[in-house]
Scaffold this motif. Structure first.
Motif, mmCIF file in Angstrom:
data_model
loop_
_atom_site.group_PDB
_atom_site.id
_atom_site.type_symbol
_atom_site.label_atom_id
_atom_site.label_comp_id
_atom_site.label_asym_id
_atom_site.label_seq_id
_atom_site.Cartn_x
_atom_site.Cartn_y
_atom_site.Cartn_z
ATOM 1 N N LYS A 114 30.304 68.193 1.496
ATOM 2 C CA LYS A 114 30.119 69.642 1.488
ATOM 3 C C LYS A 114 30.043 70.128 0.046
ATOM 4 O O LYS A 114 30.812 69.676 -0.799
ATOM 5 N N GLY A 115 29.162 71.050 -0.244
ATOM 6 C CA GLY A 115 29.023 71.609 -1.599
ATOM 7 C C GLY A 115 30.075 72.675 -1.831
ATOM 8 O O GLY A 115 29.882 73.844 -1.543
ATOM 9 N N VAL A 116 31.195 72.232 -2.370
ATOM 10 C CA VAL A 116 32.336 73.132 -2.573
ATOM 11 C C VAL A 116 32.072 73.996 -3.809
ATOM 12 O O VAL A 116 31.768 73.464 -4.876
ATOM 13 N N LEU A 117 32.170 75.313 -3.641
ATOM 14 C CA LEU A 117 31.937 76.208 -4.773
ATOM 15 C C LEU A 117 33.254 76.809 -5.270
ATOM 16 O O LEU A 117 34.025 77.363 -4.482
ATOM 17 N N HIS A 118 33.492 76.668 -6.564
ATOM 18 C CA HIS A 118 34.678 77.261 -7.176
ATOM 19 C C HIS A 118 34.284 78.414 -8.088
ATOM 20 O O HIS A 118 33.171 78.465 -8.617
ATOM 21 N N SER A 119 35.245 79.319 -8.274
ATOM 22 C CA SER A 119 34.975 80.528 -9.048
ATOM 23 C C SER A 119 35.632 80.451 -10.424
ATOM 24 O O SER A 119 36.451 79.583 -10.696
ATOM 25 N N THR A 120 35.282 81.394 -11.266
ATOM 26 C CA THR A 120 35.649 81.348 -12.684
ATOM 27 C C THR A 120 37.144 81.606 -12.950
ATOM 28 O O THR A 120 37.827 80.776 -13.555
#
Ligand code: ATP
Ligand code: MG
Length: 646
Positions: free
Chosen positions: A269-275
């Motif tokens: 899964k393309g896990v997206l993290h934030s800044t």
């Protein structure tokens, strides 16, 4: 299971960054007034625009979303570099240890600043803008960290693909996030062997029309094919680039990076993290869990292709102004003493690795460890899989000479950083347990119906409330994010892992819930049976799965790798069955033991039990996605040696 207790060493109890009394106060504040707690913690970052909002997350379908510090602005590279320049400009930021022991580089914070600015200018000159996805397919060289930080300086989103992945795996990840630019190297170097990275990129790009530019770092200087107009070498571009680049002010909720999970349980899964939230989490946990002190050399052996490399080789340590060691090589090259030689060479205080590496080294005997002094070591860490008590004890006694606390850190790509782990100055240790949740983390155990279970019990591990480092979405598929993690037990984040909680509130991860075996109505985690097998003097590694059984519902099928120099035999098979019976009880008696010279593992070293389950079920035609396997040939051998007929 071993329930030995290792109290906090007296010296640490007195002077750790977090002692038992500080920990108690922090837990209390996080529980009673989370808003104040998080406002305070977030001050460890430098904000360009201070936030007024804190936690606006919800796990419920009606108002679902994860959001922290949403109106604040910051820049990750400025937090990891610029703010340290005044006090630490000449301190090493990165110590790079090459595959060849004669190869190394020390990069100070001032040099890191220059290199990251140059890289950012090169990316920008090739059209990379804020929000663009940049795929990095790089070996463990300093340029990998420069490229990551350069992306964050621009506000571009990096997607790192582990440099051991095949062209197909690379292509699918490039397509999934629609990158226009790929950064790679001519070749990688691991254990003296060359990895044809540029050639892999070329093969991948036959199937990706989106890519317009390929930037090639020259690691080995090999002669590689270059496509005119598309490919360029990094070196000359770097030399021509300016040494300054103003960091972009990014919103705390702007995407920082995409990273695909390791694929132990299914399609990555393309896990997206934030800044903002991610950087806070990486930085806080790095300091708290490793008791990091200024000036120490800290070494996490993970590859930057995994989340551990993101959070604990690059972002956490650099945000804290630490000296982070980056290792290009492998534990067994030139010989099995390498890790410990590197610890001596660079005076490593904190060492963080995976159980799979420890078990592999343990198998070779203690002499390789004892060939180095390891006198600088202070804290040892483990991540990636449950560490069986046998390996824990070896790590503690042999590697750490009984002096160094072991922090067994439970977390996931999705969690951004560590959620359950000891604090070395505050938490008594139990081998095999990740111990207690960190500040502001609310784990809970539920039964199959989602009922919360109290006290000492076993169940499915969920997290009740958001924490800043939580992933924000599955890239390009927000519905899949909600569906995957928040619908099994509505209103809760479901980790996919099972755990036991003991009377002291300590958590023991029992393995993936999908891997739980049900023998005559008794539910058993794979970790427990595997630990029992590994505790046998002749066993190096074991993987246990369920198999259909006409009477018991499920039986236990165990794959066992023996220590170097041990020979498989029917007699040993019987001994092992009796051993497990004796260690755990008759209910855990293995029905089948198959000796396996190798186990199917992901590239990050985790056992892929779903493949072993298929073999144990005799369903060898339907193994599913095995593209993330480190060595697919292991599977054929396992099928050939299957014990089903016996
Ligand atoms: P996928 O989600 O694609 O199947 P994956 O779960 O292997 O891949 P990661 O995010 O790298 O991808 O791994 C997280 C998992 O690793 C956890 O859910 C847990 O099962 C296991 N794990 C990590 N650290 C520990 C630990 N200290 N103790 C026990 N298990 C751990
Ligand atoms: Mg997972």
């Amino acid at each position: 299971m071993s329930e030995a207790l290792y109290p906090v060493p007296a010296a640490l109890a007195a002077d750790a960054r977090i002692t038992a009394s500080t920990a108690a106060a922090m837990h209390a504040l996080a529980a009673s007034d989370p808003d104040t707690f998080w406002r305070q913690q977030a001050q460890r970052l430098d904000w360009i625009t201070p936030f007024t909002k804190v936690d606006e997350s919800s796990f419920n379908e009606a108002d679902f979303g994860i959001s922290w510090f949403a109106d604040g602005q910051l820049n990750v590279s400025a937090n990891c570099i610029d703010r340290h320049l005044a006090t630490r400009g000449d301190q090493p930021a990165i110590i790079w240890e090459g595959d060849d022991p004669a190869d190394s580089r020390v990069i100070t914070y001032a040099q890191l600043h220059e290199e990251v600015c140059r890289f950012a200018n090169v990316l920008k000159s090739h059209g990379v803008q804020r929000g663009d996805r940049v795929t990095l397919y790089l070996p463990m060289i300093p340029e990998a960290a420069f490229a990551m930080l350069a992306c964050t300086r621009i506000g571009a989103v990096h997607s790192i693909v582990f440099a051991g992945f095949s062209p197909d795996s690379l292509a699918s990840r490039i397509r999934d996030c629609d990158s226009r630019i790929v950064v790679t190297a001519d070749e990688g170097l691991r254990g003296g062997k060359r990895v044809p990275l540029k050639a892999n990129v070329d093969a991948a790009l036959d199937h990706c029309s989106s890519v317009e530019k390929v930037i090639v770092v020259q690691r080995t200087g090999a002669d590689v094919a270059m496509v005119a107009g598309r490919d360029l070498f990094y070196g000359p571009a770097r030399d021509a680039a300016a040494t300054d680049y103003a960091p972009q002010a990014m919103g705390a909720e702007d995407p920082l990076f995409i990273l695909y999970t390791s694929g132990s349980t299914g399609t990555p899964k393309g896990v997206l993290h934030s800044t903002g939230g991610y950087l806070l989490w990486a930085s806080m946990t790095h300091e708290h869990v490793f008791d990091y002190r200024p000036g120490e050399v800290y070494w996490c052996t993970a590859d930057i292709g995994w989340v551990t490399g993101h959070s604990y080789v690059v972002y956490g340590p650099l945000a804290n102004g630490a000296t982070t060691l980056m290792f290009e090589g492998v534990p067994n090259y030139p010989d099995h003493s390498r890790f410990w030689q590197v610890c001596d060479k660079w005076n490593v205080s904190i060492f963080y690795t995976a159980p799979t590496a420890l078990r592999a080294l343990m198998r070779e005997g203690d002499a390789y460890v004892q060939a180095a002094s390891r006198a600088s070591l202070r804290i040892l860490g483990s991540v990636g899989e449950p560490i069986n008590p046998e390996a824990w004890e070896w790590y503690h006694r042999i590697v750490g000479d009984g002096r160094c606390p072991i922090v067994d850190t439970w977390w996931q790509t999705e969690t951004g950083g560590i959620l359950i782990a000891p604090l070395p100055g505050a938490t008594d240790l139990k081998p095999g347990s990740a111990t207690l949740p960190l500040f502001g983390v609310h784990p809970l155990l539920v039964d199959a119906e989602g009922q919360e279970l109290d006290g000492a019990t076993e169940g499915n591990l969920c997290i009740a409330k958001s924490w800043p480092g939580q992933m924000r979405t599955v890239y390009g598929d927000h519905a899949r994010f909600f569906q995957t993690y928040f619908t099994t037990y509505p209103g809760r984040y479901f980790t996919g892992d099972g755990a036991r909680r003991d009377a002291d509130g300590y958590y023991w991860i029992t393995g993936r819930v999908d891997d739980v075996i049900n023998v005559s109505g008794h539910r058993m985690g794979t970790a427990e049976v595997e630990s029992a097998l590994v505790a046998h003097a002749k066993v190096a590694e074991a993987a246990v799965v369920g198999m259909p059984h006409p009477i018991k519902g499920q039986g236990i099928y165990a794959y066992v790798t023996l220590n170097a120099n041990e020979e498989p035999s029917d007699d040993l098979r019987k001994q092992l069955v009796a051993w497990v019976r004796n260690e755990i009880g008759p209910i855990a008696t293995p029905d089948i033991i198959q000796f396996a010279p190798g186990l199917p593992k992901t590239r990050s070293g985790k056992i892929m039990r779903r493949i072993l389950r298929k073999i144990a079920e005799g369903e060898t035609g339907a193994l599913g996605d095995i593209s993330t396997l480190a060595d697919p040939s292991v599977v054929e051998k396992l099928i050939a040696d299957s014990q089903l007929a016996s």
